[in-house]
Design a protein around this motif. Sequence first.
Motif, PDB file in Angstrom:
ATOM      1  N   TYR A  24      34.844 -34.735  80.786  1.00 11.77           N
ATOM      2  CA  TYR A  24      33.948 -35.981  80.571  1.00 11.77           C
ATOM      3  C   TYR A  24      33.477 -35.777  78.836  1.00 11.77           C
ATOM      4  N   ARG A  25      32.579 -36.757  78.512  1.00 15.66           N
ATOM      5  CA  ARG A  25      32.094 -37.309  77.439  1.00 15.66           C
ATOM      6  C   ARG A  25      31.191 -38.006  77.660  1.00 15.66           C
ATOM      7  N   GLN A  26      29.606 -38.026  77.269  1.00 18.15           N
ATOM      8  CA  GLN A  26      29.274 -38.971  77.077  1.00 18.15           C
ATOM      9  C   GLN A  26      28.624 -38.964  75.585  1.00 18.15           C
TER      10      GLN A  26
ATOM     11  N   GLN B  10      27.537 -44.913  77.530  1.00 18.89           N
ATOM     12  CA  GLN B  10      27.933 -43.718  79.445  1.00 18.89           C
ATOM     13  C   GLN B  10      28.856 -42.839  79.150  1.00 18.89           C
ATOM     14  N   ARG B  11      29.400 -42.066  80.732  1.00 22.59           N
ATOM     15  CA  ARG B  11      30.074 -40.733  80.244  1.00 22.59           C
ATOM     16  C   ARG B  11      31.781 -41.497  80.725  1.00 22.59           C
ATOM     17  N   GLU B  12      32.165 -40.647  79.863  1.00 24.65           N
ATOM     18  CA  GLU B  12      33.908 -41.416  79.742  1.00 24.65           C
ATOM     19  C   GLU B  12      34.856 -39.807  80.252  1.00 24.65           C
TER      20      GLU B  12
ATOM     21  N   TYR C 226      29.913 -32.793  76.341  1.00 25.96           N
ATOM     22  CA  TYR C 226      31.088 -32.835  77.565  1.00 25.96           C
ATOM     23  C   TYR C 226      31.051 -31.967  78.553  1.00 25.96           C
ATOM     24  N   TYR C 227      31.241 -32.806  79.266  1.00 25.32           N
ATOM     25  CA  TYR C 227      30.969 -31.874  80.871  1.00 25.32           C
ATOM     26  C   TYR C 227      32.082 -32.163  80.904  1.00 25.32           C
TER      27      TYR C 227
ATOM     28  N   TRP D 243      29.897 -31.419  88.627  1.00 23.37           N
ATOM     29  CA  TRP D 243      29.545 -31.189  86.874  1.00 23.37           C
ATOM     30  C   TRP D 243      28.838 -30.099  86.509  1.00 23.37           C
TER      31      TRP D 243
ATOM     32  N   GLY E 223      26.781 -29.925  81.157  1.00 24.49           N
ATOM     33  CA  GLY E 223      27.408 -30.217  79.607  1.00 24.49           C
ATOM     34  C   GLY E 223      27.169 -29.078  78.463  1.00 24.49           C
TER      35      GLY E 223
END
Length: 119
Positions: A37-39, A44-46, A93-94, A109, A112
């Motif tokens: 995912y990324r923020q 918001q995180r997506e 990026y997570y 998670w 990052g």
Amino acid sequence: QVQVVESGGGLVQAGGSLRLSCQASTSIYNINDMGWYRQAQGKQRELVAVMDRGGSIKYADSAKGRFTLSRDDARSTVYLHMNNLKPEDTAVYYCNVQADRTLGYAVVWGQGTQVTVSS
């Protein structure tokens, strides 16, 4: 308790490439879904891309055709290959792991990793 270790990321010019890695501390066979995912700042995180235990992959529309998610089962590792990077890909990026019943469906998670794309 499941842990993940992320690597990769950094600064790249637009059009360049990067590879992110995420290794889980458990067997891949204890994981339902694993991906990235990324923020971006102020957003918001997506979802970027995620692979299920069967190997099916879901990509965000923004990632299709440019990013590739792959998995090394022996290493419990997923790789996000990012090509033709754009400034709008700049984000933290997570890595995300969703474990299966054997691990109580834990959701983990990573800390990052920053990806910065300069124009």
